[in-house]
Design a protein around this motif. Structure first.
Motif, PDB file in Angstrom:
ATOM      1  N   ASN A 113       0.809  -1.217   0.000  1.00  0.00           N
ATOM      2  CA  ASN A 113       0.000   0.000   0.000  1.00  0.00           C
ATOM      3  C   ASN A 113       0.847   1.273   0.000  1.00  0.00           C
ATOM      4  O   ASN A 113       0.310   2.378   0.103  1.00  0.00           O
ATOM      5  N   GLY A 114       2.150   1.106  -0.082  1.00  0.00           N
ATOM      6  CA  GLY A 114       3.038   2.258  -0.105  1.00  0.00           C
ATOM      7  C   GLY A 114       3.400   2.801   1.269  1.00  0.00           C
ATOM      8  O   GLY A 114       4.016   3.860   1.369  1.00  0.00           O
ATOM      9  N   ASN A 115       3.012   2.074   2.319  1.00  0.00           N
ATOM     10  CA  ASN A 115       3.340   2.505   3.677  1.00  0.00           C
ATOM     11  C   ASN A 115       4.744   2.046   4.058  1.00  0.00           C
ATOM     12  O   ASN A 115       5.144   0.917   3.759  1.00  0.00           O
ATOM     13  N   GLY A 116       5.471   2.916   4.726  1.00  0.00           N
ATOM     14  CA  GLY A 116       6.823   2.573   5.153  1.00  0.00           C
ATOM     15  C   GLY A 116       6.813   1.572   6.291  1.00  0.00           C
ATOM     16  O   GLY A 116       6.066   1.709   7.256  1.00  0.00           O
ATOM     17  N   VAL A 117       7.643   0.561   6.176  1.00  0.00           N
ATOM     18  CA  VAL A 117       7.765  -0.482   7.198  1.00  0.00           C
ATOM     19  C   VAL A 117       9.205  -0.516   7.696  1.00  0.00           C
ATOM     20  O   VAL A 117      10.143  -0.488   6.901  1.00  0.00           O
ATOM     21  N   LYS A 118       9.358  -0.564   9.023  1.00  0.00           N
ATOM     22  CA  LYS A 118      10.677  -0.675   9.629  1.00  0.00           C
ATOM     23  C   LYS A 118      10.770  -1.997  10.389  1.00  0.00           C
ATOM     24  O   LYS A 118       9.888  -2.341  11.164  1.00  0.00           O
ATOM     25  N   VAL A 119      11.838  -2.716  10.156  1.00  0.00           N
ATOM     26  CA  VAL A 119      12.090  -3.975  10.854  1.00  0.00           C
ATOM     27  C   VAL A 119      13.413  -3.853  11.589  1.00  0.00           C
ATOM     28  O   VAL A 119      14.440  -3.540  10.985  1.00  0.00           O
ATOM     29  N   LYS A 120      13.385  -4.085  12.916  1.00  0.00           N
ATOM     30  CA  LYS A 120      14.604  -4.045  13.716  1.00  0.00           C
ATOM     31  C   LYS A 120      14.853  -5.421  14.316  1.00  0.00           C
ATOM     32  O   LYS A 120      13.968  -5.990  14.958  1.00  0.00           O
ATOM     33  N   GLU A 121      16.040  -5.937  14.090  1.00  0.00           N
ATOM     34  CA  GLU A 121      16.400  -7.263  14.580  1.00  0.00           C
ATOM     35  C   GLU A 121      17.620  -7.151  15.498  1.00  0.00           C
ATOM     36  O   GLU A 121      18.617  -6.539  15.129  1.00  0.00           O
ATOM     37  N   LYS A 122      17.504  -7.722  16.679  1.00  0.00           N
ATOM     38  CA  LYS A 122      18.627  -7.784  17.604  1.00  0.00           C
ATOM     39  C   LYS A 122      19.010  -9.243  17.799  1.00  0.00           C
ATOM     40  O   LYS A 122      18.154 -10.111  17.872  1.00  0.00           O
ATOM     41  N   GLY A 123      20.297  -9.497  17.892  1.00  0.00           N
ATOM     42  CA  GLY A 123      20.741 -10.870  18.072  1.00  0.00           C
ATOM     43  C   GLY A 123      22.246 -10.967  18.049  1.00  0.00           C
ATOM     44  O   GLY A 123      22.962  -9.963  17.982  1.00  0.00           O
ATOM     45  N   ASP A 124      22.722 -12.183  18.094  1.00  0.00           N
ATOM     46  CA  ASP A 124      24.157 -12.438  18.104  1.00  0.00           C
ATOM     47  C   ASP A 124      24.774 -12.265  16.714  1.00  0.00           C
ATOM     48  O   ASP A 124      25.849 -11.714  16.562  1.00  0.00           O
ATOM     49  N   PHE A 125      24.081 -12.763  15.697  1.00  0.00           N
ATOM     50  CA  PHE A 125      24.525 -12.724  14.302  1.00  0.00           C
ATOM     51  C   PHE A 125      25.917 -13.352  14.117  1.00  0.00           C
ATOM     52  O   PHE A 125      26.594 -13.071  13.125  1.00  0.00           O
ATOM     53  N   ASN A 126      26.346 -14.171  15.080  1.00  0.00           N
ATOM     54  CA  ASN A 126      27.672 -14.803  15.026  1.00  0.00           C
ATOM     55  C   ASN A 126      28.806 -13.799  14.952  1.00  0.00           C
ATOM     56  O   ASN A 126      29.922 -14.124  14.511  1.00  0.00           O
ATOM     57  N   ALA A 127      28.560 -12.554  15.370  1.00  0.00           N
ATOM     58  CA  ALA A 127      29.619 -11.549  15.376  1.00  0.00           C
ATOM     59  C   ALA A 127      30.648 -11.889  16.454  1.00  0.00           C
ATOM     60  O   ALA A 127      30.306 -12.373  17.537  1.00  0.00           O
ATOM     61  N   THR A 128      31.904 -11.649  16.154  1.00  0.00           N
ATOM     62  CA  THR A 128      32.982 -11.957  17.082  1.00  0.00           C
ATOM     63  C   THR A 128      32.823 -11.149  18.371  1.00  0.00           C
ATOM     64  O   THR A 128      32.586  -9.940  18.335  1.00  0.00           O
ATOM     65  N   ASP A 129      32.950 -11.822  19.513  1.00  0.00           N
ATOM     66  CA  ASP A 129      32.732 -11.170  20.807  1.00  0.00           C
ATOM     67  C   ASP A 129      33.920 -10.321  21.243  1.00  0.00           C
ATOM     68  O   ASP A 129      33.735  -9.276  21.874  1.00  0.00           O
ATOM     69  N   PHE A 130      35.136 -10.762  20.922  1.00  0.00           N
ATOM     70  CA  PHE A 130      36.345 -10.054  21.341  1.00  0.00           C
ATOM     71  C   PHE A 130      36.960  -9.356  20.145  1.00  0.00           C
ATOM     72  O   PHE A 130      37.176  -9.970  19.097  1.00  0.00           O
ATOM     73  N   ILE A 131      37.240  -8.060  20.281  1.00  0.00           N
ATOM     74  CA  ILE A 131      37.760  -7.262  19.182  1.00  0.00           C
ATOM     75  C   ILE A 131      39.157  -6.757  19.519  1.00  0.00           C
ATOM     76  O   ILE A 131      39.449  -6.425  20.666  1.00  0.00           O
ATOM     77  N   TYR A 132      40.033  -6.731  18.515  1.00  0.00           N
ATOM     78  CA  TYR A 132      41.369  -6.166  18.701  1.00  0.00           C
ATOM     79  C   TYR A 132      41.905  -5.752  17.328  1.00  0.00           C
ATOM     80  O   TYR A 132      41.544  -6.338  16.309  1.00  0.00           O
ATOM     81  N   GLY A 133      42.720  -4.710  17.320  1.00  0.00           N
ATOM     82  CA  GLY A 133      43.198  -4.232  16.031  1.00  0.00           C
ATOM     83  C   GLY A 133      44.270  -3.164  16.161  1.00  0.00           C
ATOM     84  O   GLY A 133      44.772  -2.872  17.255  1.00  0.00           O
ATOM     85  N   LEU A 134      44.611  -2.581  15.018  1.00  0.00           N
ATOM     86  CA  LEU A 134      45.631  -1.545  14.919  1.00  0.00           C
ATOM     87  C   LEU A 134      44.982  -0.231  14.536  1.00  0.00           C
ATOM     88  O   LEU A 134      43.999  -0.201  13.800  1.00  0.00           O
ATOM     89  N   SER A 135      45.544   0.872  15.030  1.00  0.00           N
ATOM     90  CA  SER A 135      44.993   2.177  14.701  1.00  0.00           C
ATOM     91  C   SER A 135      46.103   3.218  14.706  1.00  0.00           C
ATOM     92  O   SER A 135      47.146   3.046  15.340  1.00  0.00           O
ATOM     93  N   ALA A 136      45.866   4.319  13.977  1.00  0.00           N
ATOM     94  CA  ALA A 136      46.842   5.403  13.905  1.00  0.00           C
ATOM     95  C   ALA A 136      46.114   6.698  13.578  1.00  0.00           C
ATOM     96  O   ALA A 136      45.006   6.689  13.022  1.00  0.00           O
ATOM     97  N   TYR A 137      46.743   7.814  13.926  1.00  0.00           N
ATOM     98  CA  TYR A 137      46.167   9.120  13.602  1.00  0.00           C
ATOM     99  C   TYR A 137      47.292  10.134  13.422  1.00  0.00           C
ATOM    100  O   TYR A 137      48.389   9.990  13.981  1.00  0.00           O
ATOM    101  N   ILE A 138      47.014  11.147  12.614  1.00  0.00           N
ATOM    102  CA  ILE A 138      47.900  12.292  12.484  1.00  0.00           C
ATOM    103  C   ILE A 138      47.021  13.531  12.554  1.00  0.00           C
ATOM    104  O   ILE A 138      45.995  13.609  11.871  1.00  0.00           O
ATOM    105  N   GLY A 139      47.375  14.473  13.423  1.00  0.00           N
ATOM    106  CA  GLY A 139      46.477  15.590  13.661  1.00  0.00           C
ATOM    107  C   GLY A 139      47.194  16.904  13.846  1.00  0.00           C
ATOM    108  O   GLY A 139      48.396  16.959  14.152  1.00  0.00           O
ATOM    109  N   TRP A 140      46.436  17.956  13.659  1.00  0.00           N
ATOM    110  CA  TRP A 140      46.887  19.327  13.907  1.00  0.00           C
ATOM    111  C   TRP A 140      45.819  20.008  14.745  1.00  0.00           C
ATOM    112  O   TRP A 140      44.644  19.978  14.400  1.00  0.00           O
ATOM    113  N   ARG A 141      46.228  20.612  15.864  1.00  0.00           N
ATOM    114  CA  ARG A 141      45.291  21.178  16.816  1.00  0.00           C
ATOM    115  C   ARG A 141      44.336  20.082  17.294  1.00  0.00           C
ATOM    116  O   ARG A 141      44.764  19.053  17.768  1.00  0.00           O
ATOM    117  N   GLU A 142      43.026  20.289  17.144  1.00  0.00           N
ATOM    118  CA  GLU A 142      42.073  19.302  17.667  1.00  0.00           C
ATOM    119  C   GLU A 142      41.611  18.287  16.624  1.00  0.00           C
ATOM    120  O   GLU A 142      40.870  17.357  16.951  1.00  0.00           O
TER     121      GLU A 142
END
Length: 214
Positions: free
Chosen positions: A153-182
């Motif tokens: 009918n052209g009505n907008g529908v929103k579906v929200k799903e919460k769950g595990d999704f087999n996503a990895t529980d523990f996260i670790y990685g590398l990061s870097a930044y270069i900045g001037w002032r803030e």
């Protein structure tokens, strides 16, 4: 005596995955539509007693990585793995998001200015060029998916799903930044895979702007 310096940091930008055997141009996720954001607090401690050219910056951050699938697809948890499948309706939006609590640690380099007070002194890196390299680790807080489409009918529908999704529980990685002032350019890369049991390994990668509010 010296004073450790506390600051808040905020970052946002583009997010995607590095897929084993593929380039970013072949990604299953939209380059412009997939984004990340990070909000946290950090402390800086100088490494050497009488110099501030090298500092350790450490703290904690709340981070989310969002991915928008291409070709009218969405994430499906099959029980053992998570895969992209075609959705039966014409999707206006398909976004998968994972939230984390992470603990970043960076070695920060760059000039600074010494400020001496009556009872203490500190070093200021305001209006200075700074470069940081390090990493992070943490754990997943939640995973969720949001879908939007129009019904018959052209009505907008929103579906929200919460769950595990087999996503990895523990996260670790590398990061870097270069900045001037803030403001700085910020990049991070997960060494862990996004999903635990998927046959094809995918690792999250982000590029954006970082704001360190002293």
């Amino acid at each position: 005596r010296s004073s450790n310096h506390q600051s808040s940091c905020f970052a946002f930008g583009l997010n995607n995955v590095i897929t084993e055997g593929e380039s970013l141009s072949d990604s299953d996720y939209k380059v412009a539509g997939s984004r990340f954001a990070e909000l946290g607090w950090a402390w800086k401690t100088r490494v050497f007693k009488n110099s501030n050219w090298l500092r350790i910056k450490y703290g904690f951050s709340f981070q989310y990585n969002g991915l928008k699938a291409t070709d009218n697809r969405y994430q499906v948890d099959t029980g053992r793995e998570t895969e992209l499948q075609d959705y039966p309706e014409s999707l206006n939006k398909s976004k998968f998001r994972v939230d984390y609590l992470v603990f970043p640690v960076h070695f920060e380099f760059g000039p600074s200015r010494k400020i001496e007070k009556k009872e203490y002194f500190r070093y200021s890196t305001r209006n200075q060029l700074k470069f940081g390299v390090g990493g992070y680790s943490g754990f997943r807080l939640r995973s969720r998916q949001k879908l939007k489409f129009d019904d018959e009918n052209g009505n907008g529908v929103k579906v929200k799903e919460k769950g595990d999704f087999n996503a990895t529980d523990f996260i670790y990685g590398l990061s870097a930044y270069i900045g001037w002032r803030e403001v700085g350019l910020y990049v991070k890369y997960d060494l862990n895979t996004l999903f635990r049991n998927n046959p094809v390994e995918q690792r999250n990668v982000s590029l954006g702007l970082r704001f360190d509010m002293n």
